[in-house]
Motif scaffolding. Structure first.
Motif, short mmCIF file in Angstrom:
data_model
loop_
_atom_site.label_atom_id
_atom_site.label_comp_id
_atom_site.label_asym_id
_atom_site.label_seq_id
_atom_site.Cartn_x
_atom_site.Cartn_y
_atom_site.Cartn_z
N ASP A 1 8.56 3.25 -10.39
CA ASP A 1 9.41 2.07 -10.59
C ASP A 1 10.69 2.47 -11.32
OD1 ASP A 1 7.78 2.61 -12.88
OD2 ASP A 1 7.99 0.55 -13.58
N LYS A 2 10.59 3.39 -12.26
CA LYS A 2 11.77 3.87 -12.99
C LYS A 2 12.66 4.72 -12.09
CE LYS A 2 10.93 1.72 -16.70
NZ LYS A 2 11.78 0.59 -17.04
N THR A 3 12.06 5.46 -11.17
CA THR A 3 12.83 6.22 -10.19
C THR A 3 13.65 5.26 -9.31
OG1 THR A 3 11.19 7.99 -10.13
CG2 THR A 3 12.68 7.84 -8.24
N ALA A 4 13.00 4.21 -8.82
CA ALA A 4 13.69 3.23 -7.98
C ALA A 4 14.79 2.53 -8.77
CB ALA A 4 12.68 2.23 -7.43
N GLU A 5 14.48 2.17 -10.01
CA GLU A 5 15.47 1.50 -10.86
C GLU A 5 16.69 2.39 -11.06
OE1 GLU A 5 14.80 -1.04 -14.81
OE2 GLU A 5 14.35 1.07 -15.09
N GLY B 1 -2.95 -3.53 -4.99
CA GLY B 1 -2.12 -4.50 -5.67
C GLY B 1 -0.88 -3.94 -6.34
N ALA B 2 -0.60 -2.64 -6.18
CA ALA B 2 0.54 -2.01 -6.84
C ALA B 2 1.71 -1.86 -5.88
CB ALA B 2 0.15 -0.64 -7.39
N TYR B 3 2.91 -1.98 -6.43
CA TYR B 3 4.13 -1.76 -5.66
C TYR B 3 4.59 -0.30 -5.76
CZ TYR B 3 4.78 -6.80 -5.17
OH TYR B 3 4.63 -8.13 -4.85
N PHE B 4 4.25 0.36 -6.87
CA PHE B 4 4.75 1.71 -7.14
C PHE B 4 3.63 2.64 -7.56
CE2 PHE B 4 8.31 -1.11 -8.17
CZ PHE B 4 9.34 -0.53 -7.44
N ARG B 5 3.84 3.93 -7.33
CA ARG B 5 3.04 4.97 -7.96
C ARG B 5 3.46 4.99 -9.44
NH1 ARG B 5 -0.86 7.82 -5.65
NH2 ARG B 5 -0.19 9.63 -6.79
N PRO B 6 2.61 5.50 -10.32
CA PRO B 6 2.98 5.55 -11.73
C PRO B 6 4.33 6.24 -11.95
CG PRO B 6 0.66 6.05 -11.48
CD PRO B 6 1.25 6.01 -10.08
N GLY B 7 5.23 5.55 -12.65
CA GLY B 7 6.56 6.09 -12.96
C GLY B 7 7.60 5.91 -11.87
N GLY C 1 0.81 -1.21 0.00
CA GLY C 1 0.00 0.00 0.00
C GLY C 1 0.85 1.26 0.00
N ARG C 2 2.16 1.10 0.13
CA ARG C 2 3.10 2.21 0.09
C ARG C 2 4.06 2.00 -1.08
NH1 ARG C 2 1.46 6.08 3.08
NH2 ARG C 2 2.09 6.29 5.23
N CYS C 3 4.45 3.08 -1.73
CA CYS C 3 5.32 3.01 -2.89
C CYS C 3 6.71 2.50 -2.50
CB CYS C 3 5.44 4.40 -3.53
SG CYS C 3 6.37 4.40 -5.08
N TRP C 4 7.20 1.54 -3.27
CA TRP C 4 8.48 0.91 -3.00
C TRP C 4 9.67 1.77 -3.40
CZ3 TRP C 4 10.23 -4.33 -1.79
CH2 TRP C 4 9.28 -5.03 -1.06
N CYS C 5 9.46 2.93 -4.02
CA CYS C 5 10.60 3.81 -4.31
C CYS C 5 11.06 4.52 -3.04
CB CYS C 5 10.27 4.82 -5.40
SG CYS C 5 9.38 6.29 -4.84
N GLY C 6 10.21 4.49 -2.03
CA GLY C 6 10.57 5.14 -0.76
C GLY C 6 10.00 6.53 -0.59
#
Length: 100
Positions: free
Chosen positions: A35-39, A27-33, A14-19
């Motif tokens: 995931d690319k920030t975390a990557e 069911g989402a790990y990230f807010r839109p976009g 329920g919280r964005c994995w980018c931090g």
């Protein structure tokens, strides 16, 4: 590390994995976009912004191709009309744009 060797993924929290601390959709790990920030942050902090360092760390090189492994494992596909390789959705887009 292959997908088979990696750790099991925890469920979405329920919280964005980018931090960033923002909430995500169901069911989402990230807010839109994000995931690319975390990557990009992993690439910066672990590999000095070098894709070559990332590839070498995982045993890939021109002779040990990451693209060939993705294709050989059935994760990626080869366009039947040319040698383009990519995720199934990417091959579909490629075929439409290339008109084959």
């Amino acid at each position: 590390m292959t997908l088979d060797e990696g750790p099991r993924l925890p469920g979405p929290t329920g919280r964005c994995w980018c931090g960033c601390g923002q909430e995500t959709g169901a069911g989402a790990y990230f807010r839109p976009g994000h995931d690319k920030t975390a990557e990009a942050a992993v690439l910066a902090t672990r590999y000095g912004n070098s894709v070559v360092r990332l590839l070498a760390h995982h045993g890939f090189s021109p002779e040990a191709s990451v693209v060939a492994e993705a294709t050989d494992r059935g994760i990626w596909e080869v366009c039947p009309a040319c040698e383009y390789r990519g995720a199934p959705a990417s091959v579909t887009v490629h075929r439409r744009k290339a008109k084959h």
